[in-house]
Structure formats: C-alpha cells, structure tokens
Design a protein around this motif. Structure first.
Motif, PDB file in Angstrom:
ATOM      1  N   LEU A 171       4.553  12.298   0.259  1.00 23.61           N
ATOM      2  CA  LEU A 171       5.488  11.395   0.922  1.00 23.61           C
ATOM      3  C   LEU A 171       5.130  11.212   2.391  1.00 23.61           C
ATOM      4  CD1 LEU A 171       8.862  12.629  -0.630  1.00 23.61           C
ATOM      5  CD2 LEU A 171       7.879  10.354  -0.897  1.00 23.61           C
ATOM      6  N   ALA A 172       4.750  12.309   3.057  1.00 26.15           N
ATOM      7  CA  ALA A 172       4.506  12.255   4.504  1.00 26.15           C
ATOM      8  C   ALA A 172       3.176  11.589   4.844  1.00 26.15           C
ATOM      9  CB  ALA A 172       4.550  13.665   5.089  1.00 26.15           C
ATOM     10  N   GLY A 173       2.095  11.977   4.149  1.00 25.39           N
ATOM     11  CA  GLY A 173       0.755  11.487   4.501  1.00 25.39           C
ATOM     12  C   GLY A 173       0.628   9.974   4.519  1.00 25.39           C
ATOM     13  N   PRO A 174       0.935   9.285   3.421  1.00 22.29           N
ATOM     14  CA  PRO A 174       0.838   7.821   3.415  1.00 22.29           C
ATOM     15  C   PRO A 174       1.744   7.149   4.441  1.00 22.29           C
ATOM     16  CG  PRO A 174       0.924   8.661   1.170  1.00 22.29           C
ATOM     17  CD  PRO A 174       1.212   9.816   2.068  1.00 22.29           C
ATOM     18  N   CYS A 175       2.933   7.715   4.686  1.00 21.77           N
ATOM     19  CA  CYS A 175       3.820   7.146   5.709  1.00 21.77           C
ATOM     20  C   CYS A 175       3.166   7.220   7.089  1.00 21.77           C
ATOM     21  CB  CYS A 175       5.156   7.887   5.727  1.00 21.77           C
ATOM     22  SG  CYS A 175       6.232   7.533   4.317  1.00 21.77           S
ATOM     23  N   VAL A 176       2.509   8.347   7.369  1.00 26.98           N
ATOM     24  CA  VAL A 176       1.831   8.510   8.653  1.00 26.98           C
ATOM     25  C   VAL A 176       0.680   7.504   8.783  1.00 26.98           C
ATOM     26  CG1 VAL A 176       0.397  10.097  10.003  1.00 26.98           C
ATOM     27  CG2 VAL A 176       2.479  10.918   8.922  1.00 26.98           C
ATOM     28  N   ALA A 177      -0.020   7.245   7.697  1.00 23.40           N
ATOM     29  CA  ALA A 177      -1.132   6.294   7.739  1.00 23.40           C
ATOM     30  C   ALA A 177      -0.664   4.907   8.151  1.00 23.40           C
ATOM     31  CB  ALA A 177      -1.806   6.221   6.361  1.00 23.40           C
ATOM     32  N   ILE A 178       0.543   4.532   7.754  1.00 22.31           N
ATOM     33  CA  ILE A 178       1.060   3.194   8.049  1.00 22.31           C
ATOM     34  C   ILE A 178       1.801   3.150   9.377  1.00 22.31           C
ATOM     35  CG2 ILE A 178       2.545   1.330   7.200  1.00 22.31           C
ATOM     36  CD1 ILE A 178       0.065   1.899   5.464  1.00 22.31           C
TER      37      ILE A 178
ATOM     38  N   ALA B 162       0.824  -1.215   0.000  1.00 20.35           N
ATOM     39  CA  ALA B 162       0.000   0.000   0.000  1.00 20.35           C
ATOM     40  C   ALA B 162       0.855   1.260   0.000  1.00 20.35           C
ATOM     41  CB  ALA B 162      -0.939  -0.003   1.208  1.00 20.35           C
ATOM     42  N   LEU B 163       2.001   1.200   0.670  1.00 22.79           N
ATOM     43  CA  LEU B 163       2.877   2.372   0.774  1.00 22.79           C
ATOM     44  C   LEU B 163       3.836   2.491  -0.407  1.00 22.79           C
ATOM     45  CD1 LEU B 163       3.908   4.766   2.456  1.00 22.79           C
ATOM     46  CD2 LEU B 163       5.338   3.148   3.744  1.00 22.79           C
ATOM     47  N   LEU B 164       4.216   1.367  -0.977  1.00 22.50           N
ATOM     48  CA  LEU B 164       5.261   1.338  -2.005  1.00 22.50           C
ATOM     49  C   LEU B 164       4.998   2.262  -3.199  1.00 22.50           C
ATOM     50  CD1 LEU B 164       7.952   0.008  -2.795  1.00 22.50           C
ATOM     51  CD2 LEU B 164       6.633  -1.804  -3.912  1.00 22.50           C
ATOM     52  N   PRO B 165       3.788   2.283  -3.800  1.00 24.26           N
ATOM     53  CA  PRO B 165       3.584   3.148  -4.985  1.00 24.26           C
ATOM     54  C   PRO B 165       3.851   4.624  -4.719  1.00 24.26           C
ATOM     55  CG  PRO B 165       1.767   1.597  -4.736  1.00 24.26           C
ATOM     56  CD  PRO B 165       2.575   1.497  -3.490  1.00 24.26           C
TER      57      PRO B 165
END
Length: 344
Positions: free
Chosen positions: A260-267, A210-213
C-alpha cells in the motif's frame, strides 16, 4: 458487565462508527468541491458545475479534467493507502509510533524511484506503470532489512528498537539519495527535489490507473485481515494462545502494508506522517477494533492529504507548497507529542 450490556455497548460503537464514516465522506466531498475551485486560474462554482456537465470551454475542460480532477483523486487514493499502511504497521508491531515514513519504508521506495529517474524518462506510459512496482520492491527490501535488524529471537519486535532501526535505515537511504541527486542533470534534479518534498506530481489519469490496482487488491485484503490484526494487537503471547500463526500473519500483513505504501510514494513523493496521524485520530474516535479502525483511518488519511494539497495550492498563489510539507507542519508536532507520551 453482563452479556446484554456488552452487546448494547458494541452496537452503540458500530452505530457511532457508521455515523463517523458518513461524516468523513461528507467532509471529503466538501473538500473535493473546494479543491476543484482552488488554483492559480480560478474557476467559480458555476464554472465548475457547467464544465462537469459538458458546457465548459476548452480551457476550462483542460484545467478541470486534465489537471485538477486527477490530482484530487490521487490525493484521496494516496491518503487512504498511506493511512491504512500505517494502521497495519501499528497493529502488527504493537507500536503507536509505527509509520511507513518514519520507519524508512517510504525512503526505500523513494530510492528505487530516484534510481529509475536517473537512467530512464518518466513520461512514457510503460514507465508510469512500472514506477509503483519498483517502489514496492524498494519498500519491500527496506522493510525486510528493518524487520531483520529489529527482531529479537527472545523478545520479538521491540517497539523502541523498531523505531530506532527504522530511523537509522532511513538516514542511510537518505544519504544515498543525496549522493545520487548530485549526479543528476538539472531538470532531473529539480524533479527529484519536488518529489522529495512530497508533491502530488503524477497529476494525470495515467497515474490514477497505475495506482488503482494496488489499492483495489490490498485495501480489501486488509479489511479481510481485520480480525487477525485485532488479535496481533493484543501481543504475541495472547495471539499464539488463540491459535494464530503470529510470524506468518505478521509477514503477510507487513507485505500488504508495504504494497500500500510503496506505490503511493511513487506517485505522491515523500509524504510522511499520514500513516501516523490518521490511525491515531481514528482510534480515539472509534476504538481499537480494526473492522472500524481501518476504514475510518483510510477516510481520515484521504481527508488529510486532500486538505493539505488544497491548502498548499491556495496559501502562496501563484506558487504552491508541496503537500508533504503541509502534512509535516501538522505531523511533526504530533509525532513529538506521541513520542513524549510513549513509556517504552
């Protein structure tokens, strides 16, 4: 200083940067190996090696491949994403204290995650891939709000105004999140509490995918924009004099930083200070040019998060300290140190 001296100095800087990148990769690899051996159920180096080559028991395969390896990979990815996000923010704002956590970008992403958790389960495969997109929307809306409130038509972006606006917006979002958590069911409340502390909670391969793309798209884009970041770091007047469309480029780079920041925070939850510490350490090591600063920041951030996650799992076994708390123990004093040095 003549042209030959400048050329020699530049070559030395590049060689030093390449050597530093190799050292950071080696340190990440060493920490990776140590992290595979760290946990409540201990696997010796021989057990890990045997399991990696297909000779492990069912229990050892479960521990290594289903629990530890995804978490370690996510730690590396999150560290790189948050560090590069902070590096971009510091470049476009000319603000040494800019960081997605301090400015409230992470809080905006977190608010969307908490809203989603309040109404939908996170276990479904669709929910896992939807979370990073929702976090990006939350982070993006927060970034737009902070940008509008901090921007001055006559003076542009003031570093002090940007920090104060970000802290104020973050406080408001945090208050809303507290109100939302009070209304949650006990199991949801426990999950949100762990998430807010910055725990690498999404520790399976679905979260990696989910984070990779997001990282595959926006990390190369940031490298592509390294030259623009160099010019923007010199100030708006110089950038405009060199023919750069300052506001257009700033908005594009801000969007990529948020992506970059938003999806990282979600995980990973609410991990702060990575985007602040990693670029500063990297700048001291390789200088301000983003062609080297961005990759070194990414590797430094990865090393910081994987090291913090490993320490968090090791210090108080069988319990564990959330990664965000370990990073905050390092980051908060460093933030105060930088704040004391800031003249503006």
């Amino acid at each position: 200083m003549d042209r030959d001296d400048i050329f020699i100095k530049e070559n030395k800087r590049k060689i030093r940067g390449v050597i530093l990148i190799a050292i950071l990769c080696l340190l990440i690899l060493i920490t990776f190996v140590i992290s595979m051996n760290t946990g409540y159920i201990r696997l010796s180096p021989s057990d890990v090696t045997r399991t990696l080559f297909g000779g492990g028991s069912k229990k050892e395969n479960l521990i290594l491949f289903d629990f530890r390896l995804p978490r370690i990979v996510i730690s590396i990815m999150v560290g790189a994403g948050l560090a590069m996000s902070g590096c971009i923010m510091q470049g476009i704002s000319q603000n040494a204290l800019a960081d997605p956590g301090i400015l409230g970008i992470n809080a905006g992403a977190g608010l969307m995650v908490v809203l989603f958790i309040s109404f939908f389960p996170v276990s479904g495969i669709g929910s896992i891939f939807l979370l990073p997109a929702l976090a990006f929307i939350g982070a993006g809306l927060t970034a737009i709000l902070i940008y509008i409130l901090a921007y001055n038509k006559n003076k542009g972006l003031s570093p002090t105004r940007l920090i104060l606006t970000g802290i104020a917006v973050q406080s408001g979002i945090s208050a809303v999140m507290i109100i939302l958590t009070i209304r949650l069911k006990p199991e949801q409340f426990q999950f949100v509490s762990i998430w807010l502390a910055g725990s690498i909670w999404g520790s399976n391969w679905k979260f990696v995918l989910a984070l990779l793309p997001w990282l595959v798209v926006f990390i190369p884009f940031a490298f592509y924009k390294a030259r623009i970041l160099n010019v923007l770091s010199m100030g708006d007047q110089i950038a405009m004099g060199l023919g750069v469309a300052v506001e257009k480029e700033r908005r594009i780079l801000l969007a990529s930083s948020v992506a970059l920041a938003g999806p990282c925070v979600a995980i990973s939850g609410g991990i702060s200070f990575v985007g602040l510490i990693a670029p500063h350490i990297s700048k001291r090591l390789v200088g301000p040019k983003h062609q080297l600063l961005l990759p070194v920041s990414a590797l430094t951030g990865s090393l910081l998060v994987i090291l913090a996650d490993t320490l968090g799992r090791f210090i108080v076994q069988p319990a564990e300290i959330p990664t965000g708390i370990v990073v905050a123990i390092i980051g908060a004093p460093y933030f105060l140190y930088l704040l004391a040095r800031t003249k503006d």
